[in-house]
Structures are given as C-alpha cells and as structure tokens.
Design an enzyme around this catalytic site. Structure first.
Site, PDB file in Angstrom:
ATOM      1  CD  GLU A  60      -1.726  -2.412   1.299  1.00 43.48           C
ATOM      2  OE1 GLU A  60      -0.645  -2.654   1.893  1.00 43.48           O
ATOM      3  OE2 GLU A  60      -2.471  -3.311   0.880  1.00 43.48           O
ATOM      4  CG  HIS A 129      -9.389  -8.185   6.969  1.00 42.46           C
ATOM      5  ND1 HIS A 129      -8.650  -8.784   7.955  1.00 42.46           N
ATOM      6  CD2 HIS A 129      -8.643  -8.265   5.842  1.00 42.46           C
ATOM      7  CE1 HIS A 129      -7.516  -9.215   7.455  1.00 42.46           C
ATOM      8  NE2 HIS A 129      -7.476  -8.918   6.170  1.00 42.46           N
TER       9      HIS A 129
END
Length: 338
Positions: A60, A129
């Site tokens: 990321e 998540h």
C-alpha cells in the site's frame, strides 16, 4: 433512470471518467488481470490497457507513493485499497505527504488523487478487516473524505472526487456493494436509481435530506443511512415522524443542513459504525451543542459501534455494531421514552 447496485454505480463512474479524461488511471492490487477482488474493475484492463490499469505488488505504501508522484506530475490516479483497513500501512504517505504537499509548497503543486475502497464493519471479516476508520482521515486538514450511501451518490461523488484537485478519500460501504436494487426500493422508492447522464455529479460538502420528518432528526452516513431509513419506517408505524439526513461527506462537513433540520424537529440522533470515543458522531454532537443548544428539547443521542476490536464470532459481531433497533430506541429516548 437506471436502477443499479452500488458496486455497478462505482464502476460506471470510474469507467466513464477514464473514457473522458486520459489522465485518469487505476492502480492497485489485482485491479487488472484479476479484475478486482470484488470485480469492480471487470473489463477495465481490456478496454484501457496495462498503462492505465496498473497491477501492483502487495504494498500500500508503494501504491500511494506512486499515486502522489503521478498526481504531482499532472495525472489523476485512482488508488484502490483492497480494504480501506489496508490504508493504515500507508498512513504516513497519506497524512504527511498527500494531505500537506499543496500547503507546504505554497500551492506550486497539486495532488489530484483519489484513494478509494470498501470500508465498514460486519460480514465476519474480523478485527483487521472490519473497521470504520473514516475519522482517521476526517481529522486531517488537506484531505477530503467521502462516504456515499446510495448508488446515485456512489457514482456522483466518485466522479466529483476524481475531478477534484486535492487528495480525496472515498470510503465505500462494503455492505452496500451487492445490495439488490429491489431491496433498496423496498426500503424507500427511488433509492437505487442512478441518473444516466455521464456528467452526473454530486458536490462535496452538501448533505442530503433523504426523508423528511418533524419529530426527530437522524443524522447518518454510509451503511448507517440504510439503517436510519429502516428505523424511520418503523417509527412511522408508531406515529413518530423522523427526518433522515445523509451527510455524504465528512470533510467538508455540511452542518447547515443538520442545524436547519434540528430547528424544525428539536431532537437529534447521530449514528455511526465507528467506535464511540472521539468519533464523527462526537464531533457532530458537539457542533449541535455549540450552535443549536436553544433549539433542542432533549439531549443529542449517539448510536455507535461497541468499543472493541470487531469479533469474528457471528453472535458477538451482531452485538458490536449498531442496527435500526438501536436507532429506534435512541429516537424514542429523545422523545421522552425509555
């Protein structure tokens, strides 16, 4: 107008904007050959090629760093996070660089980039998540934070975000992605309709009164808007008229629409998926207290998620995030109920 799923509205906005502007490109993990982990970019690689649909390693930091550099060079990157939870490894890039470059360079450089992906709690995705972390970005000057709740806003707000000359975080509701148009229409007619105009856009910083009422104002965003509308439907059966406001964006924040509604209803419930401490609901409640205290007939109520990492176990997960039942209870408390 077409009736679309939320994910199809997002894909439509991105595809139409990539067709209109050759400077727009998509970058992220599995966006090309795999066509997106949720198939949002299905067919994009074939249509736009690998220079505009860029697969990356699992990094990321690399994705956001690439996006910042490309934006400073004049392109308009759309950086996809597989989950917005994964933006946290790149938090330094987003907060220390993307958000501040325009200010620190005296306006000589702009960073017209979008960082987008599914967000929110639930669906048994567990602690790492299944989070609503929008406040981490809404706290930072230099960013804009978008939280669409309907298919029309998913299209219109994403288009506006891509055309904006600043870094814009677009946190999409994972729970909304595959909700069927018929299910949305059952909650409120017109909720799944998306204008056909390819230039249809929704301005940032303009909340939407999705349902008018006179007894209590329910302020929500993202998935909680759907829960708020369900709650309003149930309250109506008991003769309670609830007004539902969809904030649409958290930064800029449209408090004028909220305050105008409270001037009419004199009661407010603010709803969020987030943890309660220092969250968006706390900010909105504080502003209501500062700017509309004498319009209130009862204290502002907050409905939030529990202050715990999200459990995996379904029964525990169900206890950790807010539902229409919690909103109904809070609305009744503002009216003097228990």
């Amino acid at each position: 107008m077409a009736k679309l799923r939320y994910i199809d509205a997002l894909a439509l906005a991105l595809r139409e904007e990539m067709r209109r502007d050759p400077n727009v490109f998509l970058v992220g993990e599995e966006v090309g050959q795999y066509q997106g982990t949720l198939e949002l970019s299905k067919g994009f690689l074939e249509e736009f090629g690998k220079t505009r649909v860029v697969d990356t390693p699992i990094s990321e930091v690399g994705i956001i760093g690439l996006g910042i550099g490309a934006a400073m060079a004049g392109l308009r990157p759309v950086c996809e996070m597989m989950r917005m939870d994964f933006a946290t490894p790149a938090y330094d890039q987003i907060v220390q660089h993307a958000a501040k470059i325009r200010y620190m360079f005296g306006g000589q450089f702009q960073v017209p980039m979008v960082i987008r992906g599914p967000s929110g709690v639930g669906l048994q995705l567990s602690a790492q998540h299944s989070q609503a972390i929008e406040v981490l970005f809404a706290h930072i000057p230099g960013l804009k934070v978008v939280v669409p709740a309907t298919p029309a806003d998913a299209k219109g707000l994403l288009l506006t975000a891509i055309r904006d000359n600043n870094p814009v975080m677009v946190l999409e509701s994972l729970r909304m992605y595959f909700m069927k148009p018929d299910d949305l229409e059952a909650i409120q007619p017109g909720l799944s309709e998306v204008p056909d105009d390819p230039d249809f856009s929704v301005p940032l910083g303009q909340a939407n009164v999705l349902r008018e009422g006179k007894d209590v104002t329910i302020v929500a965003y993202s998935w909680m808007v759907i829960q708020a509308l369900k709650a309003a439907n149930e309250l109506a059966k008991e003769g309670i008229s609830a007004e539902v406001i969809d904030l649409r964006t958290l930064l800029p924040l449209d408090m004028n629409t909220v305050l105008a509604s409270i001037k009419k209803t004199h009661r407010a419930v603010v709803v969020q998926e987030q943890w309660p401490l220092y969250g968006c609901a706390a900010e909105i409640s504080a502003q209501i207290g500062e700017r509309a205290f004498y319009d209130l007939d009862s204290p502002v109520m907050r409905v939030t998620g529990a202050f715990v990492p999200m459990p995996y176990a379904k029964n525990l997960e169900n206890l950790a995030f807010p539902t229409e039942v919690d909103i109904i209870a809070a609305a009744k408390r503002t009216l003097g109920g228990k």
